[in-house]
Design a protein around this motif. Structure first.
Motif, short mmCIF file in Angstrom:
data_model
loop_
_atom_site.label_atom_id
_atom_site.label_comp_id
_atom_site.label_asym_id
_atom_site.label_seq_id
_atom_site.Cartn_x
_atom_site.Cartn_y
_atom_site.Cartn_z
N SER A 1 79.31 -26.13 43.19
CA SER A 1 79.86 -26.76 41.99
C SER A 1 79.49 -25.95 40.75
N ASP A 2 80.10 -26.34 39.66
CA ASP A 2 79.74 -25.76 38.37
C ASP A 2 78.62 -26.61 37.76
N ASP A 3 78.10 -26.18 36.61
CA ASP A 3 76.97 -26.87 35.98
C ASP A 3 77.29 -28.32 35.62
N ILE A 4 78.45 -28.55 35.03
CA ILE A 4 78.81 -29.90 34.56
C ILE A 4 78.96 -30.85 35.74
N THR A 5 79.67 -30.43 36.77
CA THR A 5 79.86 -31.27 37.96
C THR A 5 78.53 -31.56 38.63
N PHE A 6 77.66 -30.56 38.70
CA PHE A 6 76.36 -30.75 39.34
C PHE A 6 75.53 -31.78 38.59
N GLU A 7 75.57 -31.76 37.28
CA GLU A 7 74.86 -32.77 36.50
C GLU A 7 75.41 -34.16 36.77
N GLN A 8 76.74 -34.27 36.92
CA GLN A 8 77.35 -35.57 37.26
C GLN A 8 76.88 -36.06 38.63
N ILE A 9 76.83 -35.14 39.58
CA ILE A 9 76.39 -35.49 40.94
C ILE A 9 74.97 -36.05 40.88
N LYS A 10 74.07 -35.36 40.19
CA LYS A 10 72.67 -35.82 40.11
C LYS A 10 72.58 -37.20 39.45
N LYS A 11 73.35 -37.42 38.38
CA LYS A 11 73.34 -38.72 37.70
C LYS A 11 73.84 -39.82 38.62
N GLN A 12 74.92 -39.54 39.36
CA GLN A 12 75.47 -40.55 40.27
C GLN A 12 74.50 -40.86 41.40
N LEU A 13 73.83 -39.85 41.92
CA LEU A 13 72.84 -40.08 42.97
C LEU A 13 71.67 -40.91 42.44
N ASN A 14 71.22 -40.62 41.23
CA ASN A 14 70.11 -41.37 40.62
C ASN A 14 70.46 -42.84 40.41
N ARG A 15 71.74 -43.16 40.27
CA ARG A 15 72.17 -44.54 40.05
C ARG A 15 72.21 -45.35 41.34
N MET A 16 72.18 -44.67 42.49
CA MET A 16 72.26 -45.39 43.75
C MET A 16 70.94 -46.14 44.01
N VAL A 17 71.03 -47.39 44.40
CA VAL A 17 69.86 -48.24 44.62
C VAL A 17 68.95 -47.67 45.70
N GLU A 18 69.54 -47.11 46.76
CA GLU A 18 68.77 -46.63 47.90
C GLU A 18 68.07 -45.30 47.64
N VAL A 19 68.42 -44.62 46.56
CA VAL A 19 67.84 -43.32 46.24
C VAL A 19 66.53 -43.54 45.49
N ILE A 20 65.46 -43.00 46.04
CA ILE A 20 64.13 -43.13 45.44
C ILE A 20 63.89 -42.01 44.43
N LYS A 21 64.30 -40.79 44.80
CA LYS A 21 64.04 -39.64 43.93
C LYS A 21 65.06 -38.55 44.20
N VAL A 22 65.52 -37.88 43.15
CA VAL A 22 66.43 -36.74 43.25
C VAL A 22 65.70 -35.51 42.72
N ILE A 23 65.67 -34.46 43.52
CA ILE A 23 65.01 -33.22 43.10
C ILE A 23 66.03 -32.09 43.15
N ASP A 24 66.22 -31.43 42.02
CA ASP A 24 67.12 -30.26 41.94
C ASP A 24 66.33 -29.05 42.41
N LEU A 25 66.74 -28.49 43.56
CA LEU A 25 66.04 -27.34 44.13
C LEU A 25 66.71 -26.01 43.78
N THR A 26 67.77 -26.05 43.00
CA THR A 26 68.60 -24.87 42.76
C THR A 26 67.79 -23.70 42.21
N ASN A 27 66.93 -23.94 41.25
CA ASN A 27 66.18 -22.84 40.62
C ASN A 27 64.67 -22.97 40.82
N VAL A 28 64.29 -23.59 41.94
CA VAL A 28 62.89 -23.83 42.26
C VAL A 28 62.50 -22.94 43.45
#
Length: 165
Positions: free
Chosen positions: A53-80
């Protein structure tokens, strides 16, 4: 557009994988890879997800995942700095004894295991990076005519030191 990597800690419950993958398909995000397994805590699973994805879409994906009740933590590994491996089985079929020897030499060069062998076929088990697995497949395809490949998604963990990727 580039490959982006996310690690998700999620509740280990029935349907969570379907919800996460449904989020991607519902928004027409193309998953490149998705693996999931339990962690040291049996009530928590960790997903390793790759999406192009591009930067903007990726930020949307992370936000949507963070909103899911079952998701405890989201970690962006792209530049880690991370350690990442992908499992692959390569079955080289319809080979003679000289070609079987060649498969064994290739396995030795790539430091992969011979998982099974028959009269006219050899199965390799590989736990390499995606790039090295691609190189192995390319070499096998160049040298042999009947290859069967099964790939699993990559798993990744954050590095302890900063010297890897």
């Amino acid at each position: 557009m580039k490959n982006r990597w996310i690690a998700l800690y999620v509740e280990n419950q029935v349907g969570v994988l379907a919800k996460v993958s449904g989020l991607f398909s519902g928004k027409s995000y193309n998953l490149q890879s998705l693996t999931v397994g339990t962690t040291e805590d049996e009530t928590v699973s960790r997903m390793t997800i790759c999406v192009m994805s591009d930067d903007i879409t990726f930020e949307q994906i992370k936000k949507q995942l963070n909103r899911m009740v079952e998701v405890i933590k989201v970690i962006d590994l792209t530049n880690v700095p991370i350690h990442m491996k992908e499992i692959l089985f390569a079955k080289v079929k319809d080979v003679n004894s000289v070609q079987i020897d060649e498969v064994f030499r290739i396995a030795q060069v790539f430091s992969v295991d011979v998982a099974d062998i028959g009269e006219d076929s050899v199965m390799l088990e590989c736990k390499l990076t995606e790039r090295r697995n691609n190189e192995l497949i390319e070499l096998l395809n160049a040298k042999f005519h009947n290859i069967e490949i099964v790939r699993g998604g990559a798993v990744a963990i954050e590095a302890i030191s900063t010297s890897c990727r």
